[in-house]
Enzyme design. Structure first.
Site, PDB file in Angstrom:
ATOM      1  N   SER A 122     -30.155 -27.621  16.923  1.00  0.00           N
ATOM      2  CA  SER A 122     -28.875 -28.342  16.925  1.00  0.00           C
ATOM      3  C   SER A 122     -27.953 -27.910  18.062  1.00  0.00           C
ATOM      4  CB  SER A 122     -28.175 -28.067  15.587  1.00  0.00           C
ATOM      5  OG  SER A 122     -26.829 -28.456  15.641  1.00  0.00           O
ATOM      6  N   GLU A 124     -25.007 -27.460  17.677  1.00  0.00           N
ATOM      7  CA  GLU A 124     -24.064 -26.487  17.100  1.00  0.00           C
ATOM      8  C   GLU A 124     -24.366 -25.067  17.595  1.00  0.00           C
ATOM      9  OE1 GLU A 124     -21.263 -26.714  14.619  1.00  0.00           O
ATOM     10  OE2 GLU A 124     -21.328 -28.501  15.834  1.00  0.00           O
ATOM     11  N   TYR A 146     -24.062 -21.955   9.577  1.00  0.00           N
ATOM     12  CA  TYR A 146     -25.094 -22.979   9.845  1.00  0.00           C
ATOM     13  C   TYR A 146     -25.665 -22.799  11.251  1.00  0.00           C
ATOM     14  CZ  TYR A 146     -26.988 -27.509  11.335  1.00  0.00           C
ATOM     15  OH  TYR A 146     -27.791 -28.494  11.863  1.00  0.00           O
ATOM     16  N   GLY A 208      -9.596 -33.640   8.672  1.00  0.00           N
ATOM     17  CA  GLY A 208      -9.173 -32.379   9.303  1.00  0.00           C
ATOM     18  C   GLY A 208      -8.711 -32.647  10.729  1.00  0.00           C
TER      19      GLY A 208
HETATM   20  P1  NAP Z   1     -29.704 -34.449   6.025  1.00  0.00           P
HETATM   21  O1  NAP Z   1     -29.458 -35.933   5.930  1.00  0.00           O
HETATM   22  O2  NAP Z   1     -28.718 -33.513   5.457  1.00  0.00           O
HETATM   23  O3  NAP Z   1     -31.143 -34.157   5.342  1.00  0.00           O
HETATM   24  C1  NAP Z   1     -31.561 -32.852   5.030  1.00  0.00           C
HETATM   25  C2  NAP Z   1     -32.901 -32.930   4.320  1.00  0.00           C
HETATM   26  O4  NAP Z   1     -33.329 -31.588   4.013  1.00  0.00           O
HETATM   27  C3  NAP Z   1     -32.899 -33.690   2.993  1.00  0.00           C
HETATM   28  O5  NAP Z   1     -34.080 -34.465   2.913  1.00  0.00           O
HETATM   29  C4  NAP Z   1     -32.927 -32.565   1.966  1.00  0.00           C
HETATM   30  O6  NAP Z   1     -33.518 -32.943   0.739  1.00  0.00           O
HETATM   31  C5  NAP Z   1     -33.822 -31.556   2.679  1.00  0.00           C
HETATM   32  N1  NAP Z   1     -33.734 -30.186   2.134  1.00  0.00           N
HETATM   33  C6  NAP Z   1     -32.623 -29.425   2.066  1.00  0.00           C
HETATM   34  N2  NAP Z   1     -32.921 -28.237   1.535  1.00  0.00           N
HETATM   35  C7  NAP Z   1     -34.258 -28.229   1.253  1.00  0.00           C
HETATM   36  C8  NAP Z   1     -35.164 -27.294   0.683  1.00  0.00           C
HETATM   37  N3  NAP Z   1     -34.761 -26.092   0.259  1.00  0.00           N
HETATM   38  N4  NAP Z   1     -36.467 -27.633   0.564  1.00  0.00           N
HETATM   39  C9  NAP Z   1     -36.881 -28.854   0.959  1.00  0.00           C
HETATM   40  N5  NAP Z   1     -36.087 -29.797   1.494  1.00  0.00           N
HETATM   41  C10 NAP Z   1     -34.784 -29.500   1.639  1.00  0.00           C
HETATM   42  O7  NAP Z   1     -29.916 -34.036   7.552  1.00  0.00           O
HETATM   43  P2  NAP Z   1     -30.197 -34.966   8.856  1.00  0.00           P
HETATM   44  O8  NAP Z   1     -28.897 -35.409   9.427  1.00  0.00           O
HETATM   45  O9  NAP Z   1     -31.257 -35.956   8.544  1.00  0.00           O
HETATM   46  O10 NAP Z   1     -30.749 -33.857   9.874  1.00  0.00           O
HETATM   47  C11 NAP Z   1     -32.147 -33.518   9.914  1.00  0.00           C
HETATM   48  C12 NAP Z   1     -32.294 -32.134  10.512  1.00  0.00           C
HETATM   49  O11 NAP Z   1     -31.784 -32.116  11.843  1.00  0.00           O
HETATM   50  C13 NAP Z   1     -31.555 -31.019   9.783  1.00  0.00           C
HETATM   51  O12 NAP Z   1     -32.333 -29.847   9.911  1.00  0.00           O
HETATM   52  C14 NAP Z   1     -30.260 -30.879  10.558  1.00  0.00           C
HETATM   53  O13 NAP Z   1     -29.721 -29.586  10.387  1.00  0.00           O
HETATM   54  C15 NAP Z   1     -30.754 -31.136  11.962  1.00  0.00           C
HETATM   55  N6  NAP Z   1     -29.793 -31.694  12.908  1.00  0.00           N
HETATM   56  C16 NAP Z   1     -29.091 -32.813  12.580  1.00  0.00           C
HETATM   57  C17 NAP Z   1     -28.250 -33.379  13.518  1.00  0.00           C
HETATM   58  C18 NAP Z   1     -27.465 -34.640  13.219  1.00  0.00           C
HETATM   59  O14 NAP Z   1     -26.524 -34.932  13.962  1.00  0.00           O
HETATM   60  N7  NAP Z   1     -27.839 -35.403  12.188  1.00  0.00           N
HETATM   61  C19 NAP Z   1     -28.134 -32.804  14.799  1.00  0.00           C
HETATM   62  C20 NAP Z   1     -28.900 -31.679  15.102  1.00  0.00           C
HETATM   63  C21 NAP Z   1     -29.739 -31.140  14.149  1.00  0.00           C
HETATM   64  P3  NAP Z   1     -32.662 -33.514  -0.538  1.00  0.00           P
HETATM   65  O15 NAP Z   1     -32.629 -35.004  -0.352  1.00  0.00           O
HETATM   66  O16 NAP Z   1     -33.478 -33.068  -1.682  1.00  0.00           O
HETATM   67  O17 NAP Z   1     -31.292 -32.889  -0.467  1.00  0.00           O
HETATM   68  O1  F7E Z   2     -17.960 -32.891  11.993  1.00  0.00           O
HETATM   69  C1  F7E Z   2     -14.302 -32.794  12.486  1.00  0.00           C
HETATM   70  C2  F7E Z   2     -15.023 -31.481  12.254  1.00  0.00           C
HETATM   71  O2  F7E Z   2     -19.205 -32.673   9.843  1.00  0.00           O
HETATM   72  C3  F7E Z   2     -17.679 -33.349  13.301  1.00  0.00           C
HETATM   73  C4  F7E Z   2     -24.313 -31.955  11.495  1.00  0.00           C
HETATM   74  O3  F7E Z   2     -25.247 -33.005  11.490  1.00  0.00           O
HETATM   75  O4  F7E Z   2     -23.850 -32.312  13.817  1.00  0.00           O
HETATM   76  C5  F7E Z   2     -23.247 -32.235  12.546  1.00  0.00           C
HETATM   77  O5  F7E Z   2     -22.287 -31.176  12.510  1.00  0.00           O
HETATM   78  C6  F7E Z   2     -16.277 -32.937  13.715  1.00  0.00           C
HETATM   79  C7  F7E Z   2     -15.949 -31.449  13.459  1.00  0.00           C
HETATM   80  O6  F7E Z   2     -20.458 -32.802  12.066  1.00  0.00           O
HETATM   81  C8  F7E Z   2     -13.265 -33.992   9.227  1.00  0.00           C
HETATM   82  O7  F7E Z   2     -14.091 -30.400  12.173  1.00  0.00           O
HETATM   83  C9  F7E Z   2     -12.357 -33.705  11.174  1.00  0.00           C
HETATM   84  O8  F7E Z   2     -15.265 -30.932  14.569  1.00  0.00           O
HETATM   85  O9  F7E Z   2     -19.398 -34.810  11.190  1.00  0.00           O
HETATM   86  P1  F7E Z   2     -19.256 -33.339  11.176  1.00  0.00           P
HETATM   87  P2  F7E Z   2     -20.724 -31.399  12.809  1.00  0.00           P
HETATM   88  O10 F7E Z   2     -20.005 -30.293  12.187  1.00  0.00           O
HETATM   89  O11 F7E Z   2     -20.528 -31.649  14.271  1.00  0.00           O
HETATM   90  C10 F7E Z   2     -24.532 -31.136  14.247  1.00  0.00           C
HETATM   91  C11 F7E Z   2     -25.153 -31.414  15.600  1.00  0.00           C
HETATM   92  C12 F7E Z   2     -25.480 -30.616  13.239  1.00  0.00           C
HETATM   93  O12 F7E Z   2     -26.485 -30.000  13.574  1.00  0.00           O
HETATM   94  C13 F7E Z   2     -25.028 -30.641  11.804  1.00  0.00           C
HETATM   95  O13 F7E Z   2     -26.158 -30.556  10.930  1.00  0.00           O
HETATM   96  O14 F7E Z   2     -15.338 -33.683  12.930  1.00  0.00           O
HETATM   97  N1  F7E Z   2     -13.670 -33.340  11.279  1.00  0.00           N
HETATM   98  N2  F7E Z   2     -12.092 -34.106   9.919  1.00  0.00           N
HETATM   99  C14 F7E Z   2     -14.266 -33.526  10.093  1.00  0.00           C
HETATM  100  N3  F7E Z   2     -15.525 -33.314   9.698  1.00  0.00           N
HETATM  101  C15 F7E Z   2     -15.850 -33.617   8.408  1.00  0.00           C
HETATM  102  N4  F7E Z   2     -17.125 -33.446   7.999  1.00  0.00           N
HETATM  103  N5  F7E Z   2     -14.892 -34.060   7.524  1.00  0.00           N
HETATM  104  C16 F7E Z   2     -13.595 -34.270   7.876  1.00  0.00           C
HETATM  105  O15 F7E Z   2     -12.774 -34.685   7.064  1.00  0.00           O
END
Ligand code: NAP
Ligand code: F7E
Length: 318
Positions: A122, A124, A146, A208
């Site tokens: 990520s 992050e 995270y 936020g």
């Molecule tokens: P998501 O919608 O939160 O999905 C997470 C998945 O992980 C769900 O299927 C969840 O299953 C499963 N899971 C959680 N804990 C588990 C465990 N202990 N054993 C087995 N399965 C488990 O995440 P996403 O947005 O699709 O992201 C996919 C991956 O890419 C994640 O690793 C995330 O951290 C990473 N990532 C995401 C982004 C982004 O912007 N979306 C960016 C960079 C990296 P349940 O349905 O049972 O909860």
């Molecule tokens: O926040 C601000 C918050 O929770 C984005 C995950 O998929 O991407 C994701 O992480 C921004 C932050 O995503 C609210 O403070 C303001 O600056 O949508 P977010 P994230 O934290 O960037 C990365 C790449 C991952 O890997 C992670 O798994 O938005 N923000 N107000 C808020 N965020 C949330 N959630 N809620 C608010 O009310």
């Protein structure tokens, strides 16, 4: 070809399953036991998937899942992925998002060391950024439990590639969104909130910081990059990003404009949604992916925002 996707019930897992099925793969999803099924995002393809039960916390279950499936490709997408929860549940986040990766890699080594392995890293990990834009060589400075856990997952993947010769790659993906995004993430929280306000189901939207900036792309584009990384001759890590950054405020403006409303009339800033440490601005440089994978994003920012608002309006019956 047979692929195993951990986290298939999540946003990315469901888009990746769509993509691999369209390519003719046999797709198997790893799911964890739950008293209620969480198959909403894969309902449309449920009968074309093989599902195996296992949990990232339980090494034996991972070994058994791999023995049962014998995949050629493994996409490790499962994680505790919500940044704020990582402060309230730091140990669990470390277990799922960090140690879960090495449990998967150990199971791969034991059962199918010839399989190709993708790790969902990520942006992050860049956190308090050292340079702008961020690329594969930029130093990490994680700002949440995270991000720290993801940094472990990233380096253990690199380490297993270097130590044991596994075909293991890490995709450093910047934020990617879609109508299937979880409702707690800011983009979907806004698109869902805008739709509710437009339809008279809500009167305000509490958020936020509005100043944070992210490089937001479309999830459907990003799963193509995951697949491409596993088709290369040699395993390498890639940054995947659009190269453009926008603030939460800009996301709000476009989303409310789309339904002819002014965001200032509805948005309330609520300190409950501020984080102990914020990532202020992310913007990625995906030159390597463009040159080596031929990857580029297809959905511009404004289109992504409107797509998400339209999908939520439709979902809520508007
Ligand atoms: P998501 O919608 O939160 O999905 C997470 C998945 O992980 C769900 O299927 C969840 O299953 C499963 N899971 C959680 N804990 C588990 C465990 N202990 N054993 C087995 N399965 C488990 O995440 P996403 O947005 O699709 O992201 C996919 C991956 O890419 C994640 O690793 C995330 O951290 C990473 N990532 C995401 C982004 C982004 O912007 N979306 C960016 C960079 C990296 P349940 O349905 O049972 O909860
Ligand atoms: O926040 C601000 C918050 O929770 C984005 C995950 O998929 O991407 C994701 O992480 C921004 C932050 O995503 C609210 O403070 C303001 O600056 O949508 P977010 P994230 O934290 O960037 C990365 C790449 C991952 O890997 C992670 O798994 O938005 N923000 N107000 C808020 N965020 C949330 N959630 N809620 C608010 O009310």
């Amino acid at each position: 070809m047979k692929a195993l996707i951990t986290g298939i019930t999540g946003q990315d897992g469901s888009y990746l399953a769509d993509l691999l099925l369209a390519k003719g793969y046999q797709v198997c999803g790893m799911v964890r036991r739950s008293s209620t099924e969480t198959f909403e995002r894969i309902g449309h393809i449920r009968d074309r998937l093989q599902l195996v039960q296992a949990d990232l916390l339980d090494p034996t279950s991972l070994v058994q899942a791999l023995r049962e499936v014998r995949p050629a490709e493994i996409y490790n997408l499962a994680a505790q992925s919500f940044v704020p929860t990582s402060w309230s549940q730091p140990v669990l986040t470390g277990e799922f998002t960090g140690l879960g990766v090495v449990r998967m890699l150990e199971a791969v080594r034991e059962v199918c060391p010839e399989a190709r392995f993708y790790q969902a890293s990520s942006s992050e990990m860049f956190g308090k950024v050292r340079e702008v834009p961020q690329n594969e060589l930029t130093a990490f400075h994680p700002r949440s439990p995270y991000a720290v856990a993801k940094t472990f997952g990233h380096y253990i993947t690199v380490n297993y590639r270097e130590s044991y010769g596994l075909f293991a790659v890490s995709g450093i993906l910047f934020n990617h969104e879609s109508p299937r995004r979880g409702r707690e993430f800011v983009t979907r929280k806004i698109s869902d909130g805008v739709a509710r306000i437009k339809l008279g189901l809500a009167r305000e939207l509490r958020l936020g910081t509005l100043d944070a900036q992210r490089d937001w792309g479309y999830a459907g584009d990003y799963v193509r990059a995951m697949w491409s990384m596993l088709q290369q001759a040699t395993p390498e890590d890639f940054v995947i990003a659009t190269g453009q950054t926008h603030s939460v405020r800009q996301f709000l403006e476009i989303a409310f404009d789309h339904v002819q409303l002014h965001w200032q009339d509805y948005v309330v800033q609520d300190p409950r949604f501020l984080r102990p440490a914020e990532v202020d601005q992310l913007v990625g440089d995906a030159t390597k992916a463009r040159e080596k994978l031929g990857w580029k994003p297809t959905v511009p920012f404004e289109e992504l925002v409107r797509m998400m608002v339209d999908a939520d309006l439709e979902l809520l019956g508007g």
